[in-house]
Motif scaffolding. Structure first.
Motif, PDB file in Angstrom:
ATOM      1  N   GLU A 367       0.828  -1.203   0.000  1.00  0.00           N
ATOM      2  CA  GLU A 367       0.000   0.000   0.000  1.00  0.00           C
ATOM      3  C   GLU A 367       0.865   1.257   0.000  1.00  0.00           C
ATOM      4  OE1 GLU A 367      -3.793   2.013   2.375  1.00  0.00           O
ATOM      5  OE2 GLU A 367      -3.054   0.031   2.978  1.00  0.00           O
ATOM      6  N   TRP A 368       2.042   1.184   0.649  1.00  0.00           N
ATOM      7  CA  TRP A 368       2.958   2.330   0.614  1.00  0.00           C
ATOM      8  C   TRP A 368       3.390   2.612  -0.829  1.00  0.00           C
ATOM      9  CZ3 TRP A 368       7.909   3.006  -1.166  1.00  0.00           C
ATOM     10  CH2 TRP A 368       8.549   4.199  -0.806  1.00  0.00           C
ATOM     11  N   ALA A 369       3.664   1.557  -1.581  1.00  0.00           N
ATOM     12  CA  ALA A 369       4.037   1.741  -2.988  1.00  0.00           C
ATOM     13  C   ALA A 369       2.900   2.382  -3.771  1.00  0.00           C
ATOM     14  CB  ALA A 369       4.421   0.397  -3.601  1.00  0.00           C
ATOM     15  N   GLU A 370       1.665   1.949  -3.492  1.00  0.00           N
ATOM     16  CA  GLU A 370       0.519   2.552  -4.170  1.00  0.00           C
ATOM     17  C   GLU A 370       0.371   4.028  -3.782  1.00  0.00           C
ATOM     18  OE1 GLU A 370      -2.778   0.149  -3.049  1.00  0.00           O
ATOM     19  OE2 GLU A 370      -2.271  -1.504  -4.404  1.00  0.00           O
ATOM     20  N   ALA A 371       0.640   4.320  -2.518  1.00  0.00           N
ATOM     21  CA  ALA A 371       0.455   5.692  -2.028  1.00  0.00           C
ATOM     22  C   ALA A 371       1.499   6.656  -2.573  1.00  0.00           C
ATOM     23  CB  ALA A 371       0.485   5.698  -0.498  1.00  0.00           C
ATOM     24  N   ILE A 404      -2.940  -1.847 -11.252  1.00  0.00           N
ATOM     25  CA  ILE A 404      -2.308  -0.693 -10.622  1.00  0.00           C
ATOM     26  C   ILE A 404      -0.800  -0.819 -10.815  1.00  0.00           C
ATOM     27  CG2 ILE A 404      -1.816   0.458  -8.423  1.00  0.00           C
ATOM     28  CD1 ILE A 404      -4.581  -0.433  -7.478  1.00  0.00           C
ATOM     29  N   ASP A 405      -0.239   0.103 -11.573  1.00  0.00           N
ATOM     30  CA  ASP A 405       1.213   0.127 -11.764  1.00  0.00           C
ATOM     31  C   ASP A 405       1.812   1.020 -10.676  1.00  0.00           C
ATOM     32  OD1 ASP A 405       3.830   0.260 -12.505  1.00  0.00           O
ATOM     33  OD2 ASP A 405       3.484   1.145 -14.480  1.00  0.00           O
ATOM     34  N   ALA A 406       2.258   0.387  -9.582  1.00  0.00           N
ATOM     35  CA  ALA A 406       2.827   1.124  -8.459  1.00  0.00           C
ATOM     36  C   ALA A 406       4.346   1.047  -8.479  1.00  0.00           C
ATOM     37  CB  ALA A 406       2.286   0.584  -7.143  1.00  0.00           C
ATOM     38  N   THR A 407       4.912   1.008  -9.687  1.00  0.00           N
ATOM     39  CA  THR A 407       6.368   1.041  -9.830  1.00  0.00           C
ATOM     40  C   THR A 407       6.832   2.485  -9.999  1.00  0.00           C
ATOM     41  OG1 THR A 407       6.231   0.773 -12.243  1.00  0.00           O
ATOM     42  CG2 THR A 407       6.418  -1.238 -10.897  1.00  0.00           C
ATOM     43  N   LYS A 408       8.097   2.717  -9.685  1.00  0.00           N
ATOM     44  CA  LYS A 408       8.681   4.040  -9.872  1.00  0.00           C
ATOM     45  C   LYS A 408       8.744   4.375 -11.370  1.00  0.00           C
ATOM     46  CE  LYS A 408      12.331   2.542  -7.730  1.00  0.00           C
ATOM     47  NZ  LYS A 408      13.687   2.436  -7.123  1.00  0.00           N
ATOM     48  N   PRO A 409       8.481   5.628 -11.749  1.00  0.00           N
ATOM     49  CA  PRO A 409       8.691   6.020 -13.138  1.00  0.00           C
ATOM     50  C   PRO A 409      10.121   5.683 -13.556  1.00  0.00           C
ATOM     51  CG  PRO A 409       7.557   7.756 -11.952  1.00  0.00           C
ATOM     52  CD  PRO A 409       7.985   6.741 -10.934  1.00  0.00           C
ATOM     53  N   PHE A 410      10.267   5.115 -14.725  1.00  0.00           N
ATOM     54  CA  PHE A 410      11.578   4.620 -15.150  1.00  0.00           C
ATOM     55  C   PHE A 410      12.603   5.753 -15.202  1.00  0.00           C
ATOM     56  CE2 PHE A 410      14.691   3.016 -18.271  1.00  0.00           C
ATOM     57  CZ  PHE A 410      14.996   1.812 -17.660  1.00  0.00           C
ATOM     58  N   GLY A 411      13.703   5.571 -14.458  1.00  0.00           N
ATOM     59  CA  GLY A 411      14.792   6.536 -14.451  1.00  0.00           C
ATOM     60  C   GLY A 411      14.573   7.746 -13.576  1.00  0.00           C
ATOM     61  N   ALA A 412      13.400   7.835 -12.918  1.00  0.00           N
ATOM     62  CA  ALA A 412      13.099   9.014 -12.103  1.00  0.00           C
ATOM     63  C   ALA A 412      13.774   8.916 -10.737  1.00  0.00           C
ATOM     64  CB  ALA A 412      11.593   9.164 -11.930  1.00  0.00           C
ATOM     65  N   GLY A 414      13.814  10.431  -6.502  1.00  0.00           N
ATOM     66  CA  GLY A 414      12.949  10.943  -5.461  1.00  0.00           C
ATOM     67  C   GLY A 414      11.883   9.969  -4.994  1.00  0.00           C
ATOM     68  N   PHE A 415      11.933   8.725  -5.453  1.00  0.00           N
ATOM     69  CA  PHE A 415      10.914   7.733  -5.092  1.00  0.00           C
ATOM     70  C   PHE A 415      11.422   6.679  -4.108  1.00  0.00           C
ATOM     71  CE2 PHE A 415       9.260   9.550  -8.969  1.00  0.00           C
ATOM     72  CZ  PHE A 415       7.889   9.576  -8.756  1.00  0.00           C
ATOM     73  N   ASP A 416      12.701   6.742  -3.768  1.00  0.00           N
ATOM     74  CA  ASP A 416      13.243   5.749  -2.842  1.00  0.00           C
ATOM     75  C   ASP A 416      13.075   6.203  -1.399  1.00  0.00           C
ATOM     76  OD1 ASP A 416      14.114   4.042  -4.864  1.00  0.00           O
ATOM     77  OD2 ASP A 416      15.976   5.176  -5.108  1.00  0.00           O
ATOM     78  N   ARG A 417      12.856   5.238  -0.506  1.00  0.00           N
ATOM     79  CA  ARG A 417      12.718   5.546   0.896  1.00  0.00           C
ATOM     80  C   ARG A 417      14.064   5.926   1.502  1.00  0.00           C
ATOM     81  NH1 ARG A 417       8.810   0.476   2.342  1.00  0.00           N
ATOM     82  NH2 ARG A 417      10.184  -0.482   0.802  1.00  0.00           N
ATOM     83  N   ALA A 418      14.019   6.885   2.412  1.00  0.00           N
ATOM     84  CA  ALA A 418      15.242   7.265   3.124  1.00  0.00           C
ATOM     85  C   ALA A 418      15.663   6.122   4.023  1.00  0.00           C
ATOM     86  CB  ALA A 418      14.988   8.528   3.956  1.00  0.00           C
ATOM     87  N   LYS A 419      16.966   5.915   4.166  1.00  0.00           N
ATOM     88  CA  LYS A 419      17.502   4.838   4.992  1.00  0.00           C
ATOM     89  C   LYS A 419      18.234   5.417   6.206  1.00  0.00           C
ATOM     90  CE  LYS A 419      18.097   1.661   1.106  1.00  0.00           C
ATOM     91  NZ  LYS A 419      19.052   0.802   0.349  1.00  0.00           N
ATOM     92  N   LEU A 420      18.165   4.708   7.302  1.00  0.00           N
ATOM     93  CA  LEU A 420      18.880   5.119   8.493  1.00  0.00           C
ATOM     94  C   LEU A 420      20.386   5.038   8.261  1.00  0.00           C
ATOM     95  CD1 LEU A 420      16.728   3.336  11.206  1.00  0.00           C
ATOM     96  CD2 LEU A 420      16.800   5.799  10.733  1.00  0.00           C
TER      97      LEU A 420
END
Length: 421
Positions: A367-371, A404-412, A414-420
């Protein structure tokens, strides 16, 4: 690999010592403990167990693999089927009867709206004109020596119709208490003529290191030697009404005409274990839905080279909704993967395509990917007037399918989650 031996090694079991009524009480106990195997020590005078294979972890654990290895191992077995070894006799031959009363067996009535008492866990073994088939079919207790079978127009139905056209009855056996390789193979979608017993043998070889053993019945059929209970008989031309019955979606299936299965011999192990499969429960989800996932994987892999996982979701009854993880090579791969997924499992009406960093077994992650990666204006596909599942109560002959295509736009970016750090 006998189911009783696997169950004996499981540590998270619940044992019911008291007598339990066959109507509804069995269902209540199983429904309250869906992820935990339940052993009934005295159900109509016999031992019984349910929720045995209600989680992926328990199925994969019995095969000595991880849940992530289930699809690859099943695909390997489908591509490399092998012949099982013939045993001198089966464990189920401890007690062979030609005189019996099926109504005395611990066959439950699961839900108030069901037509009657049902066996839901048995695997059918049939052979006709050189072709062998394994499949699941619910069995409504009809009288002391027969069941009404729910046959959908697939392989066993085809064998029966071919036999009927020649004025014959179809010899068949229904086996209870079989091992996971047999259970999974019996629910895999294959071409007519593909021998699921050989797939089961290959799956067991590739996971347990040794193959499946089969034993011959009086009618010549070869069945899993470690079966707990075997019903040997014939599918006749006699037809009766079957249903209603509460099926995998938790709603009642309609009444249909069904053929009568006449039982000629009843085989049982000493102190047999009666496998209870709760309709619409997690075990039903696993044994019906999980074997469809390798088919979806295979069809998606034909259009997208990197497929990381497939899951039919519990919220969609492991039948109507799915999630597929891929790596995109170009824009549009997500929708192409979705169309292939629908082709691999035509009953599915919603599929979500995600990237490889999403855990498809975690609904929150999906659901996070969809959001965060999905916009309906550019990444939603709706197909109307498509054939769907007869088990979907909202379907009226045809269904609408949603991708539902909840993949990142190809080559874009700003879609990755921040990591500790």
């Amino acid at each position: 690999m006998a189911v009783r031996d696997v169950l004996a090694k499981m540590k998270d079991t619940i044992t019911i010592d008291r007598d339990v009524p066959l109507e509804y009480e069995v269902s209540k106990i199983l429904a309250e403990n869906q992820t935990t195997p339940v052993i009934f020590k005295n159900l109509a005078g016999m031992r019984a167990a349910g929720n045995i294979w209600s989680t992926r972890e328990r199925i994969s654990g019995a095969l000595d693999i991880t849940k992530e290895q289930l699809i690859p191992k099943m695909l390997e077995a489908m591509a490399n089927p092998s012949e099982p070894k013939v045993a001198k006799e089966g464990a189920f031959m401890d007690d062979v009867r030609t005189e019996f009363d099926l109504t005395k067996l611990p066959i439950p009535k699961y839900f108030p709206g069901d037509q009657g008492r049902y066996i839901t866990s048995a695997v059918a073994v049939a052979e006709y004109e050189g072709k062998r088939n394994l499949s699941f079919h619910r069995m409504k207790l009809h009288d002391e020596r027969s069941f009404a079978l729910r046959l959908v127009p697939r392989h066993l139905y085809t064998m029966w119709k071919n036999a009927q056209a020649q004025g014959k009855e179809l010899p068949v056996a229904f086996c209870m208490g079989v091992c996971p390789p047999v259970l999974l193979a019996a629910a895999i979608s294959t071409d007519y003529g593909t021998d699921e017993m050989r797939i089961a043998n290959s799956l067991r070889e590739r996971t347990k290191g040794s193959g499946l053993e089969v034993a011959k019945l009086n009618n010549g059929l070869m069945v899993p030697a470690a079966s707990e209970i075997v019903f040997e008989g014939r599918i006749t031309s006699r037809m009766v009404d079957e249903g209603p019955f509460m099926d995998i979606t938790g709603t009642y299936d309609s009444v249909r005409k069904a053929p009568i299965f006449e039982v000629d011999r009843l085989y049982m192990r000493k102190d047999p274990l009666f496998h209870l499969l709760l309709p619409g429960g997690y075990e039903h989800y696993m044994l019906m839905g999980l074997p469809r996932e390798p088919i979806i994987y295979r069809t998606v892999n034909q259009v997208v080279p990197k497929v990381h996982g497939v899951r039919l979701t519990e919220g969609g009854c492991c039948w109507l909704h799915g999630v597929v993880s891929i790596t995109k090579n170009k824009e549009g791969d997500g929708i192409n993967a979705a169309m292939a997924a629908f082709s691999g499992h035509p009953s599915m009406k919603k599929v979500t395509i995600v990237d490889e960093d999403i855990d498809i077994f975690d609904d929150r992650d999906v659901e996070w990917a969809e959001a965060t990666r999905f916009q309906a204006s550019r990444s939603l596909m709706v197909v109307n007037n498509a054939a769907g599942s007869s088990l979907d109560p909202s379907s009226e002959g045809t269904t609408s399918k949603v991708a539902i295509d909840a993949t990142k736009p190809f080559g874009a970016k700003g879609f990755d989650r921040a990591k500790l750090a």
